[in-house]
Structures are given as structure tokens and as C-alpha cells.
Design an enzyme around this catalytic site. Structure first.
Site, short mmCIF file in Angstrom:
data_model
loop_
_atom_site.label_atom_id
_atom_site.label_comp_id
_atom_site.label_asym_id
_atom_site.label_seq_id
_atom_site.Cartn_x
_atom_site.Cartn_y
_atom_site.Cartn_z
N VAL A 43 0.82 -1.21 0.00
CA VAL A 43 0.00 0.00 0.00
C VAL A 43 0.86 1.26 0.00
O VAL A 43 0.39 2.34 -0.41
CB VAL A 43 -0.94 -0.01 1.23
CG1 VAL A 43 -0.15 0.13 2.52
CG2 VAL A 43 -2.02 1.05 1.14
N LYS A 44 2.11 1.15 0.43
CA LYS A 44 2.97 2.34 0.56
C LYS A 44 3.39 2.92 -0.79
O LYS A 44 3.91 4.04 -0.82
CB LYS A 44 4.20 2.00 1.39
CG LYS A 44 3.89 1.58 2.82
CD LYS A 44 3.17 2.67 3.61
CE LYS A 44 3.03 2.28 5.06
NZ LYS A 44 2.36 3.30 5.87
N ASP A 45 3.16 2.19 -1.87
CA ASP A 45 3.42 2.78 -3.19
C ASP A 45 2.56 4.03 -3.37
O ASP A 45 2.98 5.02 -3.98
CB ASP A 45 3.09 1.79 -4.30
CG ASP A 45 4.06 0.62 -4.37
OD1 ASP A 45 5.00 0.58 -3.56
OD2 ASP A 45 3.87 -0.25 -5.24
#
Length: 508
Positions: A43-45
Site C-alpha cells: 500500500v505504501k506505493d
């Protein structure tokens, strides 16, 4: 979906929501949003792209300027992917306790990784990143307080969820918190567009930062002023650092969290394995933890409730963690039986001349002398040979501190043992002297006491107090209760008094 993308960056987002079948409790609909479908595997993309593009727009990030950030891994990997595509150099600071896969992935993507001591926790890697940014005039991403992160989630992740559930209301949204960006960005949109949806924040049961009710202090720039007193080490890498990030604090202040769901480390790992084996979803420990929280919510949810859990990342960056413990590289007995069930390519026949076993490598004279000198030092007769990031070592530290025992710590992964060959040599010497290959190992007045479990036993039966009396230490071991209570709660979730004696000490 466009058949051809102009760059890898346009593939970020639009991750699938998947209905769980085998793992969904009866009477509810359980869904997961699978963020490992992002190109960087987490999700950190989204956060990384949001921060970089916002900084480009407002001019705080200049062309070719170095980006720096403190990260447990996933944010760093996302930033490395974005910076590689956009042409920015990247430096990340990371505590030594996080998995080696993450370091290698970051370096593979062109980032430089600066490790900080595990004992300094998350606040230590934050301080190092800020120091490097100020010294070199680098752009500090500030994921824990940068509004670009939740703004990007509001514009993408939250809208995707609203669209996914446009046909019927979503009753519960369950997520953990790392930076707080996912939580803040999604929660505020759900509260505005679907006020009946309850937002559930999950966190480790042994490190209840939100559940403690203790407020986090912040500096003027929004960074934490100190480590949170409720923090304890836990296995959910990327979840719950040793402080409540400002972004997560904003969600609390806004009243957008309807309930807090604690999750044990054992349940997190079990659910991550269940997702792989029963649903075909290879995810990380934090994804397992979020599912465990969602299942706990489902137990008291009304019949027919629709529950969505966020699965933050892929399981491939956890190969060296407890998630993959017991999963062997070699064939199991069942696999050997399968191989032997047909006549060709059998693997069960022993070679005609067995290869001789390799002789164990002995510690060098210098390493033996080094260990002997430490153990024989009368000025510091209590010696703990430890690893900075080992849970068992932390347990012994806590016991000694609580009892007021004066001791010397020799961290075999610390600054004095940066040379890997020397560290391995000294560890062999400790093993030869103690007769045990594991860490920690404790000596009192040159006498080997044992590892963590032997130390706990010695504390419980009075042996430790007697040894300390012999060296004129008046430590208070009587008021400690069962010494096994110093183990992390996630190792014995039913409590130390009810827990059996654990397996022999582990060198993590």
C-alpha cells in the site's frame, strides 16, 4: 485499464477487493483489499507517489535532489520505485530489526540504506533521517506527518472502496496503522460518504498505543517528541512504531475511530498463513493481523454484516521472519514419500559412500581471549551476551532492570562487532565457553548461568539471588513474580503464569 502504460507509476492503485470464502465466519460477508497488487508490493506505493508528486508541485523537491526517509521497509520500497522512475537519488534510514529482504529490495531499486540500532527503535531512525536531511539539504519525505499521504489515499484508495461497495453499504472497515496515512485518508472519506460504516483500528495487543489512552507528545513540526510509554517490540513490521504518528493522532482527534481491536502476534501469523493456504493470498504479517482483527469484529457483528480488511503487503518480504518459521528448503517426509512412489528419479537412496561431516569451525585464539577477558572482569561480574534485536535478550534486559541488577551487555550485532567475521568468531567463542550455540548467554563471576530460560528458572528458584549475593549485589528478585512474565505477551498470550516453559532460547 490502459493496455500500455507510460511508466510503472500509472500502475499504482486500483487494487482488487476480494471476497474471502474459506476464512469468512458464518453469517457475514468478509472482503479484503489486496494492496500487494501495487507494483512495489504494498500500500505504501500510494503514499510514496503522493508525497513525491505533491513536493514536485509545490517546489519543495528540486530536480535531481536526494530524497531521504525513515522507513520499516515498505515506504522505502515505494519511494525507491517512484524515485527510480523519476530520477531522484534515495537514502533511507532503517532500524536493524527489520527483515533483510527489505534492505536487499531497496538496494536492488537503487536506494542507499543506512541502518540504525534496534535499541533506538523507530524514533532513532527518524532522528537519523532528519539529521542527514538537515546536514545535506536533502528532501525529507516525513511520511508520519506529511498530509500528501492521506490526501492521496482520499483521492484513490477511499474512492475505490466507495465504488466497490456502491451497490450495498459497507458496515465495517478494518485497518492497522503505520504512518496513519491509510487510516486518515480512508476514514474521513467513509465518514463523509458512508457515515454508518464503522472504522476499526487494529494494533498489537502487547503494544497498545491507541488503546492505552496515553496521549502522544509532538514537536512543532509534528514529529514525535518521545517514544510512547506503551510501546513494546512486536512482530508486525510496519505497524505501530514506538510512537503514535501525527496522522494517526489526527484520526483520534477527529473521532473517526469507532473501536480499537488488539491482535496477538500468534493470531497475526496464523491468519497470514491461512490466507496463503486457504485463500491463495500470499501476504505479510500485518495483513494477517488485519484479518485477525476483522474476524474478531465479525464475532459480534450483526448477521449479514459486510466487513472490509486492508491487506497491506506481500508475504515475500518476510522470508527471514517468524512467518516462514518451520517452512523448510528441504523435502519433508511426505514429499520424500511422494518422490519415492514412482520408480524414476528417487531421492531416498543413500549414496554408496556417505560424505564425511564437515568439522565445526573453532573460535580463534583472539576471540577466545576476548570472551575470557570480558567474563573475567571483576569490575563487571554480570555479563549478558546478547543481540540488540532478539526478543529473548530484551526479556532478560527487562528482568535485570526491574530487579536492579548491575550488568554489562555485549551486543554481538552492535557497533563493536560490525566486522561480520569478527562477530561470528566471538559468537563461536561464546558458544564454546557456554556449551550452547544460542543467544543470549549470561555469566556471573565467570560462572555460566545459561540462556534466557535458565535465567528465568534461576530467578524463580532463588539461584540467581544467591549468586548475586556472592558478588555483593543486593538485587530485588523476590518481588518479580514469575520471571517468565518478562517474555513478550505475544509469545504467551494466555499469560506467563499459565504458559508452559518455552522452547530453548533462540538466536533470532
Amino acid at each position: 485499464m490502459k493496455p500500455i502504460h507510460d511508466s510503472i507509476l500509472s500502475t499504482i492503485g486500483n487494487t482488487p477487493v476480494i471476497r474471502l470464502n474459506a476464512l469468512a465466519p458464518d453469517g457475514v460477508e468478509l472482503f479484503v483489499k489486496v494492496e500487494s497488487f501495487n507494483p512495489g508490493g504494498s500500500v505504501k506505493d500510494r503514499l510514496a507517489l503522493g508525497i513525491i508528486e505533491a513536493a514536485e508541485r509545490d517546489g519543495t523537491l528540486k530536480p535531481g535532489q536526494t530524497v531521504i526517509e525513515a522507513t520499516s521497509g515498505n515506504t522505502g520500497i515505494g519511494l525507491a520505485l517512484v524515485c527510480a522512475a523519476k530520477g531522484y537519488p534515495l537514502v533511507v534510514t532503517m532500524a536493524e530489526s527489520f527483515s533483510v529482504e527489505r534492505r536487499k529490495l531497496l538496494r536492488m531499486l537503487g536506494a542507499k540504506v543506512v541502518l540504525t540500532p534496534a535499541s533506538e527503535k523507530g524514533t532513532g531512525m527518524l532522528a537519523k533521517a532528519a539529521e542527514l536531511a538537515e546536514t545535506h539539504s536533502w528532501f525529507l519525505a516525513r511520511q508520519f506527518e506529511n498530509e500528501a499521504g492521506p490526501d492521496f489515499h482520499s483521492a484513490t484508495t477511499a474512492k475505490e472502496i466507495v465504488t466497490n461497495f456502491a451497490d450495498a453499504p459497507l458496515d465495517y472497515f478494518v485497518t492497522g496503522f503505520g504512518t496513519g496515512g491509510t487510516l486518515k485518508g480512508i476514514a474521513r472519506v467513509l465518514k463523509a460518504t458512508s457515515p454508518s460504516t464503522k472504522v476499526i483500528a487494529a494494533e498489537p495487543d502487547n503494544s497498545p498505543l491507541l488503546g492505552s489512552g496515553i496521549a502522544q507528545g509532538y514537536q512543532a513540526d509534528g514529529s514525535p517528541s518521545a517514544s510512547h510509554p506503551a510501546f513494546r517490540p512486536h512482530p508486525m513490521q510496519g505497524w505501530s512504531p514506538d510512537f503514535i504518528p501525527k496522522l494517526a493522532g489526527d484520526v483520534i482527534s477527529a473521532g473517526h475511530i469507532d473501536a480499537i481491536q488488539p491482535v496477538s502476534g500468534d493470531d497475526a501469523i496464523r491468519c497470514a498463513r491461512d490466507l496463503a493456504r486457504k485463500e491463495g493470498l500470499l501476504v505479510g504479517i500485518t495483513a494477517g493481523a488485519t484479518l485477525a482483527a476483522a474476524i474478531a469484529v465479525a464475532r459480534t457483528a450483526p448477521k449479514g454484516a459486510r466487513i472490509l480488511a486492508m491487506l497491506p503487503d506481500t508475504g515475500e518480504r518476510y522470508l527471514s521472519t517468524p512467518l516462514f518459521e518451520g517452512i523448510s528448503e528441504e523435502m519433508s517426509e511426505d514429499e520424500k514419500a511422494i518422490a519415492s512412489s514412482t520408480p524414476r528419479f528417487r531421492f531416498d537412496a543413500a549414496p554408496s559412500t556417505p560424505a564425511p561431516a564437515a568439522a565445526p569451525v573453532a573460535a580463534s585464539t583472539a576471540a577466545v581471549a576476548h570472551v575470557d577477558a570480558i567474563v573475567a572482569d571483576k569490575a563487571q561480574p554480570v555479563v549478558l551476551f546478547a543481540m540488540e534485536w532478539c526478543e529473548f535478550c530484551w526479556s532478560v534486559h527487562r528482568l535485570f532492570a526491574k530487579a536492579g541488577i548491575a550488568y554489562r551487555t555485549v551486543n554481538l550485532d552492535g557497533p563493536d562487532y560490525r566486522d561480520a567475521d569478527w562477530a561470528a568468531d566471538v559468537r563461536r567463542a561464546v558458544g564454546e565457553r557456554s556449551g550452547a550455540p544460542t543467544i543470549p548467554q549470561i555469566f556471573i563471576a565467570a560462572r555460566h548461568l545459561g540462556g534466557a530460560t535458565e535465567t528465568f528458572d534461576a530467578c524463580n528458584d532463588g539461584t540467581l539471588a544467591a549468586l548475586l549475593t556472592e558478588i555483593d549485589q543486593n538485587a530485588d528478585t523476590d518481588s518479580l513474580g514469575n520471571a517468565y512474565g518478562f517474555l513478550p505477551k505475544w509469545l504467551h498470550p494466555r499469560g506467563a503464569a499459565a504458559a508452559p516453559k518455552p522452547a530453548p532460547d533462540q538466536a533470532a
